[in-house]
Design a protein around this motif. Structure first.
Motif, PDB file in Angstrom:
ATOM      1  N   SER A 108      12.546 -20.016  -5.309  1.00  0.00           N
ATOM      2  CA  SER A 108      12.044 -20.832  -6.408  1.00  0.00           C
ATOM      3  C   SER A 108      10.541 -21.081  -6.260  1.00  0.00           C
ATOM      4  O   SER A 108       9.781 -20.987  -7.224  1.00  0.00           O
ATOM      5  N   ALA A 109      10.108 -21.393  -5.034  1.00  0.00           N
ATOM      6  CA  ALA A 109       8.686 -21.604  -4.780  1.00  0.00           C
ATOM      7  C   ALA A 109       7.875 -20.352  -5.078  1.00  0.00           C
ATOM      8  O   ALA A 109       6.786 -20.424  -5.658  1.00  0.00           O
ATOM      9  N   LEU A 110       8.418 -19.206  -4.692  1.00  0.00           N
ATOM     10  CA  LEU A 110       7.746 -17.934  -4.972  1.00  0.00           C
ATOM     11  C   LEU A 110       7.568 -17.735  -6.473  1.00  0.00           C
ATOM     12  O   LEU A 110       6.498 -17.342  -6.950  1.00  0.00           O
ATOM     13  N   SER A 122      10.925 -20.428 -15.869  1.00  0.00           N
ATOM     14  CA  SER A 122      12.335 -20.694 -16.178  1.00  0.00           C
ATOM     15  C   SER A 122      13.248 -20.221 -15.046  1.00  0.00           C
ATOM     16  O   SER A 122      14.216 -20.899 -14.689  1.00  0.00           O
ATOM     17  N   ALA A 123      12.930 -19.054 -14.490  1.00  0.00           N
ATOM     18  CA  ALA A 123      13.718 -18.552 -13.359  1.00  0.00           C
ATOM     19  C   ALA A 123      13.595 -19.505 -12.172  1.00  0.00           C
ATOM     20  O   ALA A 123      14.589 -19.785 -11.473  1.00  0.00           O
ATOM     21  N   ALA A 124      12.393 -20.027 -11.943  1.00  0.00           N
ATOM     22  CA  ALA A 124      12.181 -20.971 -10.841  1.00  0.00           C
ATOM     23  C   ALA A 124      12.969 -22.258 -11.063  1.00  0.00           C
ATOM     24  O   ALA A 124      13.550 -22.819 -10.125  1.00  0.00           O
ATOM     25  N   ASN A 125      12.990 -22.741 -12.307  1.00  0.00           N
ATOM     26  CA  ASN A 125      13.768 -23.938 -12.624  1.00  0.00           C
ATOM     27  C   ASN A 125      15.248 -23.732 -12.313  1.00  0.00           C
ATOM     28  O   ASN A 125      15.919 -24.610 -11.744  1.00  0.00           O
ATOM     29  N   ALA A 126      15.772 -22.560 -12.703  1.00  0.00           N
ATOM     30  CA  ALA A 126      17.180 -22.258 -12.462  1.00  0.00           C
ATOM     31  C   ALA A 126      17.486 -22.193 -10.964  1.00  0.00           C
ATOM     32  O   ALA A 126      18.502 -22.711 -10.494  1.00  0.00           O
ATOM     33  N   LEU A 127      16.598 -21.575 -10.209  1.00  0.00           N
ATOM     34  CA  LEU A 127      16.783 -21.473  -8.764  1.00  0.00           C
ATOM     35  C   LEU A 127      16.712 -22.846  -8.100  1.00  0.00           C
ATOM     36  O   LEU A 127      17.488 -23.150  -7.187  1.00  0.00           O
ATOM     37  N   ALA A 177      10.508 -26.097  -2.302  1.00  0.00           N
ATOM     38  CA  ALA A 177      10.116 -25.576  -3.618  1.00  0.00           C
ATOM     39  C   ALA A 177       8.644 -25.844  -3.900  1.00  0.00           C
ATOM     40  O   ALA A 177       7.984 -25.070  -4.603  1.00  0.00           O
ATOM     41  N   SER A 178       8.120 -26.935  -3.328  1.00  0.00           N
ATOM     42  CA  SER A 178       6.711 -27.289  -3.549  1.00  0.00           C
ATOM     43  C   SER A 178       5.745 -26.431  -2.740  1.00  0.00           C
ATOM     44  O   SER A 178       4.526 -26.631  -2.814  1.00  0.00           O
ATOM     45  N   LEU A 179       6.278 -25.497  -1.964  1.00  0.00           N
ATOM     46  CA  LEU A 179       5.410 -24.560  -1.231  1.00  0.00           C
ATOM     47  C   LEU A 179       4.844 -23.470  -2.140  1.00  0.00           C
ATOM     48  O   LEU A 179       4.248 -22.510  -1.658  1.00  0.00           O
ATOM     49  N   TYR A 180       5.018 -23.626  -3.444  1.00  0.00           N
ATOM     50  CA  TYR A 180       4.598 -22.580  -4.382  1.00  0.00           C
ATOM     51  C   TYR A 180       3.123 -22.176  -4.297  1.00  0.00           C
ATOM     52  O   TYR A 180       2.779 -21.034  -4.632  1.00  0.00           O
ATOM     53  N   PRO A 181       2.185 -23.033  -3.826  1.00  0.00           N
ATOM     54  CA  PRO A 181       0.805 -22.551  -3.719  1.00  0.00           C
ATOM     55  C   PRO A 181       0.646 -21.364  -2.771  1.00  0.00           C
ATOM     56  O   PRO A 181      -0.324 -20.619  -2.880  1.00  0.00           O
TER      57      PRO A 181
END
Length: 277
Positions: free
Chosen positions: A10-12, A216-221, A238-242
């Motif tokens: 999700s973060a990715l 949207s894919a990230a939200n679902a994950l 999930a907040s590791l997205y940076p």
């Protein structure tokens, strides 16, 4: 282990979506980019609702609708802040704030995930700050308005994580569809109020489509991860997205990694291991 894997993927997806949205917002109105990107993601969500079985309660849909408003406001502010070109400040302020809010909410609303897993969540927050660091001197050029937008975006993202995490696993992907319904309605209302035109050029449209589909894919994950794991830990991962945003900037924009960013990526890996214990 599965919730951590889902949150990491999700973060990715979140980070890649932010990169695409930031690219689009440098060439078009951030409000238009937000609305168009989300509209283009609706077919994907309809497929997810059909593929993933679920029976949502009115409360589950309510959590999704509220989360959608928070998420739409956060994305609009984030894209506007990223369009200023000061990612070195915007990314860490937004992401750290987004991580802290659901961590606190998870500890208040549920039992503690354990000292080791909670330590992993804390390490993830440190990693977020390090991997988000950009070129030296960027902070000197940042106005208080940009800092305010970054803080507000992070707060709204944190509220989004906390609200969506309340939906029951049995609801399937319906809460994510509810997220998109309310976020599109919010965005359209904002566009009407500000007079933003929703027409995007072909090149910008491609970036916007990528941003919407990946978001949207990230939200679902994230929903799948939150339904199987502890909100405090899942939201921190999930907040590791940076991290993915920074790696994409390295690959696409030829930016160089600073030693602190390399250390941050190492901390992120350690956070994943600790959180999965």
């Amino acid at each position: 282990m599965l919730p951590i894997v889902l949150a990491a993927v999700s973060a990715l997806a979140f980070g890649t979506a932010d990169f695409a949205g930031g690219k689009a917002s440098r060439r078009a109105d951030p409000i238009a980019v937000t609305v168009v990107s989300q509209i283009l993601s609706v077919p994907l969500l309809l497929v997810l609702v059909l593929v993933v079985p679920g029976t949502p309660s009115p409360l589950d849909l309510g959590w999704g609708l509220l989360a959608g408003v928070a998420g739409a406001g956060g994305v609009t502010l984030l894209y506007r802040a990223l369009a200023t070109g000061v990612m070195a400040v915007v990314a860490p302020v937004t992401a750290i704030t987004a991580a802290i809010v659901p961590i606190v909410a998870g500890l208040v609303l549920a039992h503690s995930p354990g000292a080791v897993a909670l330590g992993g969540a804390g390490l993830a927050v440190v990693a977020i700050g390090l991997v988000s660091l950009g070129e030296r001197g960027a902070a000197r050029r940042v106005s208080g308005r940009v800092i305010g937008m970054a803080l507000a975006a992070g707060l709204l993202f944190g509220v989004f994580f906390a609200l969506l995490g309340q939906a029951d696993e049995a609801a399937g992907m319906w809460p994510v569809l509810a997220v998109r319904v309310s976020s599109i309605a919010f965005g359209l209302a904002l566009a009407v109020r500000t007079g933003a035109r929703l027409r995007l050029g072909r090149r910008v449209l491609g970036w916007a489509a990528a941003a919407g589909l990946l978001d949207s894919a990230a939200n679902a994950l994230f929903l799948a991860a939150a339904g199987r794991g502890h909100l405090s830990v899942v939201a921190a991962i999930a907040s590791l997205y940076p991290a993915s945003t920074v790696l994409l900037a390295l690959a696409v924009d030829r930016e160089r990694l600073r030693p602190a960013q390399v250390a941050g990526l190492g901390f992120a890996a350690a956070a994943l291991v600790l959180s999965s214990v």
